[in-house]
Write an enzyme that holds these catalytic residues in place. Structure first.
Site, PDB file in Angstrom:
ATOM      1  N   GLU A  68       0.789  -0.963   0.115  1.00  0.00           N
ATOM      2  CA  GLU A  68      -0.056  -0.038  -0.006  1.00  0.00           C
ATOM      3  C   GLU A  68       0.888   1.465  -0.090  1.00  0.00           C
ATOM      4  O   GLU A  68       2.460   1.241   0.069  1.00  0.00           O
ATOM      5  CB  GLU A  68      -0.974  -0.177   0.991  1.00  0.00           C
ATOM      6  CG  GLU A  68      -1.931  -1.445   1.087  1.00  0.00           C
ATOM      7  CD  GLU A  68      -2.898  -1.059   2.037  1.00  0.00           C
ATOM      8  OE1 GLU A  68      -2.889  -0.569   3.056  1.00  0.00           O
ATOM      9  OE2 GLU A  68      -3.903  -2.080   1.802  1.00  0.00           O
ATOM     10  N   ALA A 122       0.679   5.869   0.958  1.00  0.00           N
ATOM     11  CA  ALA A 122       0.088   7.118   1.648  1.00  0.00           C
ATOM     12  C   ALA A 122      -0.728   7.527   0.741  1.00  0.00           C
ATOM     13  O   ALA A 122      -1.700   8.170   1.156  1.00  0.00           O
ATOM     14  CB  ALA A 122       1.189   7.893   2.113  1.00  0.00           C
ATOM     15  N   TYR A 147      -3.246   6.623  -1.196  1.00  0.00           N
ATOM     16  CA  TYR A 147      -3.944   5.395  -1.376  1.00  0.00           C
ATOM     17  C   TYR A 147      -4.005   4.594  -2.841  1.00  0.00           C
ATOM     18  O   TYR A 147      -4.002   3.366  -2.963  1.00  0.00           O
ATOM     19  CB  TYR A 147      -5.431   5.265  -0.739  1.00  0.00           C
ATOM     20  CG  TYR A 147      -5.562   5.683   0.589  1.00  0.00           C
ATOM     21  CD1 TYR A 147      -4.256   5.970   1.343  1.00  0.00           C
ATOM     22  CD2 TYR A 147      -6.693   5.894   1.059  1.00  0.00           C
ATOM     23  CE1 TYR A 147      -4.391   6.321   2.936  1.00  0.00           C
ATOM     24  CE2 TYR A 147      -6.573   6.506   2.566  1.00  0.00           C
ATOM     25  CZ  TYR A 147      -5.655   6.656   3.290  1.00  0.00           C
ATOM     26  OH  TYR A 147      -5.418   6.941   4.589  1.00  0.00           O
ATOM     27  N   GLU A 204      -1.642  -9.737  -6.339  1.00  0.00           N
ATOM     28  CA  GLU A 204      -1.681 -10.627  -7.463  1.00  0.00           C
ATOM     29  C   GLU A 204      -0.645  -9.855  -8.407  1.00  0.00           C
ATOM     30  O   GLU A 204       0.175 -10.449  -8.977  1.00  0.00           O
ATOM     31  CB  GLU A 204      -2.814 -10.793  -8.095  1.00  0.00           C
ATOM     32  CG  GLU A 204      -4.011 -11.616  -7.254  1.00  0.00           C
ATOM     33  CD  GLU A 204      -4.579 -10.589  -6.118  1.00  0.00           C
ATOM     34  OE1 GLU A 204      -3.966  -9.654  -5.686  1.00  0.00           O
ATOM     35  OE2 GLU A 204      -5.608 -10.879  -6.094  1.00  0.00           O
TER      36      GLU A 204
END
Ligand code: THU
Length: 136
Positions: free
Chosen positions: A48, A50, A52, A59
């Site tokens: 992930e 910041a 988003y 995958e």
């Protein structure tokens, strides 16, 4: 068809990959293990960000690693999450990403700590798909 042993390996490796997840925002870990045609196992997890929208699913992260290591023929792709009540299934973008490397690739889905698997081919998960053949 995969052997029971191969399915077991995919289960263990995809669950093991959960520990590689970088998911401080959603706290939703996804692990992936790809069995290549050559018999190699490539592992990865979601990463992930910041910002988003810049995050990458397990995958796609794992497919990028596999391709960068020279693997483009996949015997099966496995994913796992910490969900107990349902099997994690690949998101739409990941289905398309998997499609690039095969219409009939089997996808095995697992729960962490709960027995069983759910499996479908990519074309079952993404029917009537667009792929590299259309560009030839
Ligand atoms: N996620 C995956 O890694 N794979 C999927 O197929 C579904 C979603 C990740 C993205 C994000 O880091 C977290 O799960 C919550 O959406």
């Amino acid at each position: 068809m995969l052997s029971e042993e191969e399915i077991d390996t995919l289960r263990n490796k995809s669950i093991e990959s959960l520990s590689m997840s970088y998911s401080p925002y959603s706290k939703f870990r996804v692990g992936c293990a790809i069995l290549t045609e050559s018999g190699a196992i490539v592992q990865g997890a979601n990463v992930e960000n910041a910002s988003y929208g810049a995050g990458v699913c397990a995958e796609r992260a794992t497919i990028c690693t596999a391709v960068n290591q020279g693997h483009t023929r996949f015997k099966a792709i496995a994913i796992a999450s910490d969900l107990k009540d349902e099997f994690i299934t690949p998101c739409g973008i990941c289905r398309q990403f998997i499609r690039e490397f095969g219409k009939d690739t089997p996808i095995y889905m697992f729960k962490n700590g709960v027995e069983g698997t759910f499996h479908m081919t990519l074309s079952q998960l993404l029917p009537h798909s667009f792929g590299p053949e259309q560009l030839n």
